[in-house]
Design a protein around this motif. Structure first.
Motif, short mmCIF file in Angstrom:
data_model
loop_
_atom_site.label_atom_id
_atom_site.label_comp_id
_atom_site.label_asym_id
_atom_site.label_seq_id
_atom_site.Cartn_x
_atom_site.Cartn_y
_atom_site.Cartn_z
N HIS A 100 0.83 -1.20 0.00
CA HIS A 100 0.00 0.00 0.00
C HIS A 100 0.87 1.25 0.00
CE1 HIS A 100 -2.95 -2.98 1.16
NE2 HIS A 100 -2.28 -3.21 2.28
N THR A 101 0.46 2.24 -0.77
CA THR A 101 1.16 3.52 -0.79
C THR A 101 0.59 4.45 0.27
OG1 THR A 101 -0.35 4.69 -2.30
CG2 THR A 101 1.34 3.26 -3.30
N ASP A 102 1.22 5.61 0.41
CA ASP A 102 0.64 6.68 1.22
C ASP A 102 -0.45 7.35 0.39
OD1 ASP A 102 2.38 6.29 3.39
OD2 ASP A 102 3.94 7.54 2.47
N PHE A 103 -1.02 8.41 0.90
CA PHE A 103 -2.01 9.17 0.14
C PHE A 103 -1.30 9.99 -0.93
CE2 PHE A 103 -4.44 8.40 4.02
CZ PHE A 103 -5.70 8.12 3.52
N HIS A 104 -1.89 10.04 -2.11
CA HIS A 104 -1.31 10.80 -3.21
C HIS A 104 -2.33 11.77 -3.78
CE1 HIS A 104 2.59 8.89 -3.52
NE2 HIS A 104 2.02 7.71 -3.38
N THR A 105 -1.82 12.77 -4.48
CA THR A 105 -2.66 13.78 -5.12
C THR A 105 -3.23 13.24 -6.44
OG1 THR A 105 -0.76 14.72 -6.27
CG2 THR A 105 -1.31 15.65 -4.11
N PRO A 106 -4.29 13.86 -6.97
CA PRO A 106 -4.89 13.40 -8.23
C PRO A 106 -3.90 13.26 -9.40
CG PRO A 106 -6.38 14.91 -7.15
CD PRO A 106 -5.11 14.94 -6.34
N GLN A 127 -8.20 4.03 -3.10
CA GLN A 127 -9.27 4.31 -2.14
C GLN A 127 -8.99 5.60 -1.39
OE1 GLN A 127 -11.01 0.59 -0.13
NE2 GLN A 127 -8.86 0.05 -0.39
N GLY A 128 -10.03 6.44 -1.32
CA GLY A 128 -9.89 7.69 -0.60
C GLY A 128 -10.88 7.84 0.54
N GLY A 129 -11.81 6.89 0.66
CA GLY A 129 -12.74 6.91 1.78
C GLY A 129 -14.14 7.39 1.45
N TYR A 130 -14.29 8.12 0.33
CA TYR A 130 -15.62 8.59 -0.07
C TYR A 130 -15.57 8.93 -1.56
CZ TYR A 130 -13.94 13.45 0.10
OH TYR A 130 -13.26 14.62 -0.11
N PRO A 131 -16.71 9.04 -2.22
CA PRO A 131 -16.74 9.13 -3.68
C PRO A 131 -15.95 10.28 -4.29
CG PRO A 131 -18.93 8.64 -2.85
CD PRO A 131 -18.08 8.93 -1.65
N GLN A 132 -15.94 11.46 -3.66
CA GLN A 132 -15.28 12.62 -4.25
C GLN A 132 -13.88 12.86 -3.71
OE1 GLN A 132 -18.54 12.92 -2.88
NE2 GLN A 132 -19.41 12.46 -4.88
N ALA A 133 -13.28 11.87 -3.09
CA ALA A 133 -11.96 12.05 -2.47
C ALA A 133 -10.92 12.48 -3.49
CB ALA A 133 -11.52 10.76 -1.79
N GLU A 134 -10.14 13.48 -3.14
CA GLU A 134 -9.05 13.93 -4.01
C GLU A 134 -7.78 13.14 -3.72
OE1 GLU A 134 -8.35 18.07 -3.90
OE2 GLU A 134 -10.35 18.61 -4.60
N ARG A 135 -7.49 12.94 -2.46
CA ARG A 135 -6.29 12.21 -2.07
C ARG A 135 -6.66 10.74 -1.82
NH1 ARG A 135 -2.05 15.34 -0.44
NH2 ARG A 135 -1.31 13.78 1.04
N CYS A 136 -5.95 9.84 -2.47
CA CYS A 136 -6.23 8.41 -2.34
C CYS A 136 -4.95 7.63 -2.07
CB CYS A 136 -6.88 7.87 -3.61
SG CYS A 136 -8.55 8.45 -3.93
N ARG A 137 -5.13 6.44 -1.52
CA ARG A 137 -4.04 5.48 -1.37
C ARG A 137 -4.21 4.41 -2.44
NH1 ARG A 137 -3.10 3.14 4.46
NH2 ARG A 137 -1.01 2.86 3.58
N LEU A 138 -3.09 3.87 -2.90
CA LEU A 138 -3.12 2.78 -3.87
C LEU A 138 -2.71 1.48 -3.19
CD1 LEU A 138 -1.45 4.34 -7.04
CD2 LEU A 138 -3.86 3.74 -6.75
N SER A 139 -3.43 0.43 -3.48
CA SER A 139 -3.03 -0.93 -3.10
C SER A 139 -2.64 -1.63 -4.39
CB SER A 139 -4.18 -1.68 -2.43
OG SER A 139 -4.55 -1.05 -1.22
N VAL A 140 -1.45 -2.22 -4.41
CA VAL A 140 -0.96 -2.89 -5.62
C VAL A 140 -0.54 -4.31 -5.27
CG1 VAL A 140 -0.24 -0.79 -6.79
CG2 VAL A 140 1.34 -1.91 -5.22
N ALA A 182 3.36 13.14 8.90
CA ALA A 182 3.66 13.67 7.58
C ALA A 182 2.37 13.86 6.78
CB ALA A 182 4.61 12.75 6.84
N ARG A 183 2.38 14.83 5.87
CA ARG A 183 1.18 15.15 5.08
C ARG A 183 0.70 13.94 4.28
NH1 ARG A 183 -3.14 15.74 3.66
NH2 ARG A 183 -4.15 17.51 2.60
N GLU A 184 1.64 13.14 3.77
CA GLU A 184 1.25 12.01 2.92
C GLU A 184 0.52 10.91 3.69
OE1 GLU A 184 5.78 11.67 3.67
OE2 GLU A 184 4.30 13.24 3.19
N LYS A 185 0.53 10.99 5.02
CA LYS A 185 -0.21 10.02 5.81
C LYS A 185 -1.67 10.43 6.01
CE LYS A 185 3.47 7.53 6.47
NZ LYS A 185 3.63 6.21 5.81
#
Length: 303
Positions: A100-106, A127-140, A182-185
């Motif tokens: 899993h990554t940290d949160f990233h910008t669009p 996943q960002g937690g809600y439909p209009q989330a700007e910042r999301c985490r990636l699971s790969v 950190a902001r990315e968290k």
């Protein structure tokens, strides 16, 4: 899932609550609750297709190498972020695990998903937690391993007595970053006016954030000033130039007792609380006069 209660930082006041009913523990009339989200709401979609599982994008791709996949990107920070994600994805696929990554910008999310579509046997879920989330985490991970939505986003609801003046995005963000996170968290911070805000964060830092806000230290020191003007005391308290403070006032970024300040010459008194977006809060302590007729002011700053 159980929740634990703590006393919050006075800046945020009263309570944190989860998006869903949880067991509550009361401490000094405060409540702090959290919930790890898997399908709290369908996540933001990076394309037009939707999935009932709450995944905001699912990429399964064909072969490709990292460097060619980065062609066409101009922003250096985006390139570095995407490169790191691609390396993580290949490592996860090879080891048949999910990372899993940290949160990233669009922009980073968009470029990453486009690149991941060109890799074989790899799936990616944002996943960002809600439909209009700007910042999301990636699971790969390998397509045979990543078959469900991982629990990688936790939600906190911050509520309290914000009726005098709703706190800004910078107030909430500054308080959280002030704990050392950190902001990315952090994901999105959703303002709700006098009701407070909803904060999305990586689950592993929930306990740390709550305990850090509870133990948020303060520092007290004195300054000698010719007046009790807000621009004089706030610049001394936050250790910024008076001209910078004036600019912040002009941009409506300075508040006294939750009310936006519009005049540099606003006079402060003992007990007043000055908040500056992105800087935190400052309380005016004891005020005495010096022999030379100046003001000796105790300043209490929340670190």
């Amino acid at each position: 899932m159980a929740a634990t209660g703590y006393t919050t930082l006075s800046m945020l006041r009263n309570a944190l609550r989860s998006f869903f009913p949880l067991r509550h523990t009361h401490v000094n009339n405060s409540i702090i609750c959290c919930k790890t989200l898997r399908s709290f709401l369908p996540s933001t979609h990076l394309n037009s297709s939707e999935t009932s599982s709450g995944m905001c994008h699912l990429a399964q791709a064909i072969k490709g190498d990292a460097d060619p996949l980065l062609k066409g990107m101009s922003d250096r920070s985006t390139i570095e972020a995407v490169k790191h994600i691609l390396e993580m994805a290949k490592r996860a696929s090879k080891r048949r695990e999910v990372l899993h990554t940290d949160f990233h910008t669009p922009p980073v999310l968009k470029e990453s998903m486009l690149a991941l579509e060109k890799l074989a046997d790899i799936k990616a879920v944002a996943q960002g937690g809600y439909p209009q989330a700007e910042r999301c985490r990636l699971s790969v991970g390998h397509s045979e391993v990543l078959t469900t939505d991982p629990d990688i986003v936790a939600a906190l609801r911050i509520t309290g007595n914000f009726g005098f003046q709703p706190c800004s995005h910078g107030d909430f963000l500054g308080a959280i970053l002030g704990t050392g996170i950190a902001r990315e968290k952090l994901g999105d911070i959703i303002l709700q006016g006098e009701k407070g805000a909803q904060v999305l964060i990586v689950p592993e830092l929930v306990d740390f954030l709550v305990s850090s806000l509870e133990k948020m230290p303060t520092t007290s020191f004195k300054t000698i000033e010719q007046s009790l003007r807000v621009d004089a005391l706030a610049s001394a308290g936050f250790k910024i130039s008076r001209s910078k403070l004036v600019d912040l006032i002009r941009n409506d970024d300075v508040r006294v007792n939750w009310t936006t300040v519009t005049k540099n010459g606003t006079t402060l008194k003992t007990g007043d609380v000055v908040s500056v977006s992105g800087k935190g809060r400052l309380k005016i302590g004891e005020i005495t006069m010096t022999r030379k007729g100046k003001y000796a002011v105790e300043l209490i700053r929340y670190l």
